[in-house]
Motif scaffolding. Structure first.
Motif, PDB file in Angstrom:
ATOM      1  N   THR A  75      11.300 131.373 -55.520  1.00  0.00           N
ATOM      2  CA  THR A  75       9.729 131.343 -56.284  1.00  0.00           C
ATOM      3  C   THR A  75       9.571 130.399 -57.274  1.00  0.00           C
ATOM      4  N   PRO A  76       8.272 130.036 -57.532  1.00  0.00           N
ATOM      5  CA  PRO A  76       7.990 129.128 -58.608  1.00  0.00           C
ATOM      6  C   PRO A  76       8.752 129.252 -59.858  1.00  0.00           C
ATOM      7  N   PHE A  77       8.718 130.386 -60.236  1.00  0.00           N
ATOM      8  CA  PHE A  77       9.216 131.001 -61.665  1.00  0.00           C
ATOM      9  C   PHE A  77      10.827 130.808 -61.494  1.00  0.00           C
ATOM     10  N   GLY A  78      11.256 131.232 -60.195  1.00  0.00           N
ATOM     11  CA  GLY A  78      12.857 131.475 -59.954  1.00  0.00           C
ATOM     12  C   GLY A  78      13.316 129.909 -60.175  1.00  0.00           C
ATOM     13  N   SER A  79      12.553 128.771 -59.749  1.00  0.00           N
ATOM     14  CA  SER A  79      12.953 127.447 -59.440  1.00  0.00           C
ATOM     15  C   SER A  79      13.230 127.012 -61.103  1.00  0.00           C
ATOM     16  N   PHE A  80      12.347 127.373 -61.955  1.00  0.00           N
ATOM     17  CA  PHE A  80      12.275 127.349 -63.627  1.00  0.00           C
ATOM     18  C   PHE A  80      13.642 127.881 -63.889  1.00  0.00           C
ATOM     19  N   LEU A  81      13.613 129.143 -63.377  1.00  0.00           N
ATOM     20  CA  LEU A  81      14.923 129.804 -64.243  1.00  0.00           C
ATOM     21  C   LEU A  81      16.171 129.065 -63.551  1.00  0.00           C
ATOM     22  N   ARG A  82      16.214 128.853 -62.281  1.00  0.00           N
ATOM     23  CA  ARG A  82      17.539 128.033 -61.964  1.00  0.00           C
ATOM     24  C   ARG A  82      17.590 126.635 -62.525  1.00  0.00           C
ATOM     25  N   ARG A  83      16.613 125.957 -62.969  1.00  0.00           N
ATOM     26  CA  ARG A  83      16.727 124.627 -63.410  1.00  0.00           C
ATOM     27  C   ARG A  83      17.129 124.890 -64.893  1.00  0.00           C
ATOM     28  N   THR A  84      16.795 125.794 -65.675  1.00  0.00           N
ATOM     29  CA  THR A  84      17.149 125.965 -66.824  1.00  0.00           C
ATOM     30  C   THR A  84      18.520 126.846 -67.111  1.00  0.00           C
ATOM     31  N   LYS A  85      18.843 127.327 -66.026  1.00  0.00           N
ATOM     32  CA  LYS A  85      19.892 128.243 -65.906  1.00  0.00           C
ATOM     33  C   LYS A  85      19.935 129.610 -66.706  1.00  0.00           C
ATOM     34  N   LEU A  86      18.441 129.998 -67.014  1.00  0.00           N
ATOM     35  CA  LEU A  86      18.101 131.310 -67.665  1.00  0.00           C
ATOM     36  C   LEU A  86      18.412 132.171 -66.558  1.00  0.00           C
ATOM     37  N   ASP A  87      18.525 131.914 -65.365  1.00  0.00           N
ATOM     38  CA  ASP A  87      18.561 132.948 -64.309  1.00  0.00           C
ATOM     39  C   ASP A  87      20.057 134.040 -64.820  1.00  0.00           C
ATOM     40  N   GLU A  88      20.859 133.189 -65.427  1.00  0.00           N
ATOM     41  CA  GLU A  88      22.398 133.566 -65.816  1.00  0.00           C
ATOM     42  C   GLU A  88      22.555 134.714 -66.993  1.00  0.00           C
ATOM     43  N   LEU A  89      21.149 134.796 -67.675  1.00  0.00           N
ATOM     44  CA  LEU A  89      21.626 135.386 -69.158  1.00  0.00           C
ATOM     45  C   LEU A  89      22.009 136.939 -68.888  1.00  0.00           C
ATOM     46  N   PRO A  90      21.542 137.499 -68.049  1.00  0.00           N
ATOM     47  CA  PRO A  90      21.599 139.196 -67.694  1.00  0.00           C
ATOM     48  C   PRO A  90      23.103 139.195 -67.413  1.00  0.00           C
ATOM     49  N   GLN A  91      24.049 138.210 -67.118  1.00  0.00           N
ATOM     50  CA  GLN A  91      25.458 138.031 -66.815  1.00  0.00           C
ATOM     51  C   GLN A  91      25.959 138.684 -68.248  1.00  0.00           C
ATOM     52  N   LEU A  92      25.225 138.424 -69.329  1.00  0.00           N
ATOM     53  CA  LEU A  92      26.089 138.715 -70.631  1.00  0.00           C
ATOM     54  C   LEU A  92      26.617 140.235 -70.555  1.00  0.00           C
ATOM     55  N   TRP A  93      25.468 140.869 -69.960  1.00  0.00           N
ATOM     56  CA  TRP A  93      25.996 142.353 -69.710  1.00  0.00           C
ATOM     57  C   TRP A  93      27.244 142.437 -69.039  1.00  0.00           C
ATOM     58  N   ASN A  94      27.299 141.824 -67.909  1.00  0.00           N
ATOM     59  CA  ASN A  94      28.625 141.848 -67.124  1.00  0.00           C
ATOM     60  C   ASN A  94      29.922 141.459 -68.101  1.00  0.00           C
ATOM     61  N   VAL A  95      29.570 140.639 -68.756  1.00  0.00           N
ATOM     62  CA  VAL A  95      30.799 140.006 -69.865  1.00  0.00           C
ATOM     63  C   VAL A  95      30.983 141.185 -70.822  1.00  0.00           C
ATOM     64  N   LEU A  96      30.121 141.754 -71.247  1.00  0.00           N
ATOM     65  CA  LEU A  96      30.271 143.126 -72.114  1.00  0.00           C
ATOM     66  C   LEU A  96      30.926 144.205 -71.459  1.00  0.00           C
ATOM     67  N   TRP A  97      30.455 144.374 -70.179  1.00  0.00           N
ATOM     68  CA  TRP A  97      31.048 145.581 -69.258  1.00  0.00           C
ATOM     69  C   TRP A  97      32.664 145.250 -69.016  1.00  0.00           C
ATOM     70  N   GLY A  98      32.924 143.810 -69.147  1.00  0.00           N
ATOM     71  CA  GLY A  98      34.311 143.681 -68.886  1.00  0.00           C
ATOM     72  C   GLY A  98      34.653 143.342 -67.369  1.00  0.00           C
ATOM     73  N   ASN A  99      33.616 143.015 -66.686  1.00  0.00           N
ATOM     74  CA  ASN A  99      34.021 142.758 -65.174  1.00  0.00           C
ATOM     75  C   ASN A  99      33.775 141.110 -65.058  1.00  0.00           C
ATOM     76  N   MET A 100      33.432 140.382 -66.327  1.00  0.00           N
ATOM     77  CA  MET A 100      33.341 139.005 -66.225  1.00  0.00           C
ATOM     78  C   MET A 100      33.722 138.365 -67.585  1.00  0.00           C
ATOM     79  N   SER A 101      33.930 137.169 -67.706  1.00  0.00           N
ATOM     80  CA  SER A 101      34.153 136.074 -68.819  1.00  0.00           C
ATOM     81  C   SER A 101      33.173 135.249 -68.803  1.00  0.00           C
ATOM     82  N   LEU A 102      32.932 134.613 -70.181  1.00  0.00           N
ATOM     83  CA  LEU A 102      31.963 133.688 -70.228  1.00  0.00           C
ATOM     84  C   LEU A 102      32.441 132.479 -69.421  1.00  0.00           C
TER      85      LEU A 102
END
Length: 183
Positions: A75-102
């Motif tokens: 999507t157009p908004f998705g393109s912006f999110l990908r370009r700025t890497k902001l689509d990755e921000l919710p993964q901070l929850w995965n880091v807190l939950w312990g199934n990912m690292s930074l």
């Protein structure tokens, strides 16, 4: 040590970034009516977990590796999110939950058999997957599974506290292209 840093930085990122996360969720709602994207990925010791990101593709897009997805699905908004890497921000929850690292190898999909075999042979699955890492800042994506697995293994063998911070800083400042999309 890195787990403590992960918890600290993910917590700070979620607290300080909460206005931005709320704004992106709100804008994503108007873009796709489903701003968050959940997908099963392969984690440490090949255990499945649910990865959370901001949605960048139309609802109903096939669950394939990014390099196999059609650019028309973004999507157009998705393109912006990908370009700025902001689509990755919710993964901070995965880091807190312990199934990912930074920092770690990017988690793959369960159907990426070639990458799974290559990573398994190099013991890459002994580590938590990460939001970013050496392959990401070098622009290596999942379209080259053998090369990606080798770079992931190299990163894990040379991962120091200095490299941990370097990969995060390089990602924040825009180094690396992210996953390629077929045109």
């Amino acid at each position: 040590m890195t787990r403590l840093l992960d918890i600290f930085f993910a917590s700070v990122g979620l607290i300080l970034g909460s206005p931005l996360l709320l704004l992106l969720t709100f804008l994503g709602w108007f873009d796709t009516r489903s701003p968050l994207f959940r997908q099963t990925r392969v984690g440490r010791n090949q255990q499945p977990f649910t990865l959370v990101k901001f949605r960048t593709m139309s609802v109903g897009t096939a669950s394939v590796a990014t390099h196999l997805a059609s650019s028309n699905a973004i999507t157009p908004f998705g393109s912006f999110l990908r370009r700025t890497k902001l689509d990755e921000l919710p993964q901070l929850w995965n880091v807190l939950w312990g199934n990912m690292s930074l920092v770690g190898p990017r988690p793959c999909l369960p159907n990426q058999h070639e990458l799974i075999v290559a990573r398994e042979s190099l013991n890459v699955f002994t580590a938590l997957p990460g939001i970013t890492g050496l392959a990401q800042v070098q622009g290596i994506d999942m379209s080259t599974p053998e090369k990606l697995a080798q770079v992931d293994a190299q990163m894990l063998q040379t991962l120091t506290l200095s490299n941990y911070f370097r990969y995060i800083l390089q990602t924040i400042t825009g180094k690396g292209q992210g996953d390629r999309i077929k045109v």
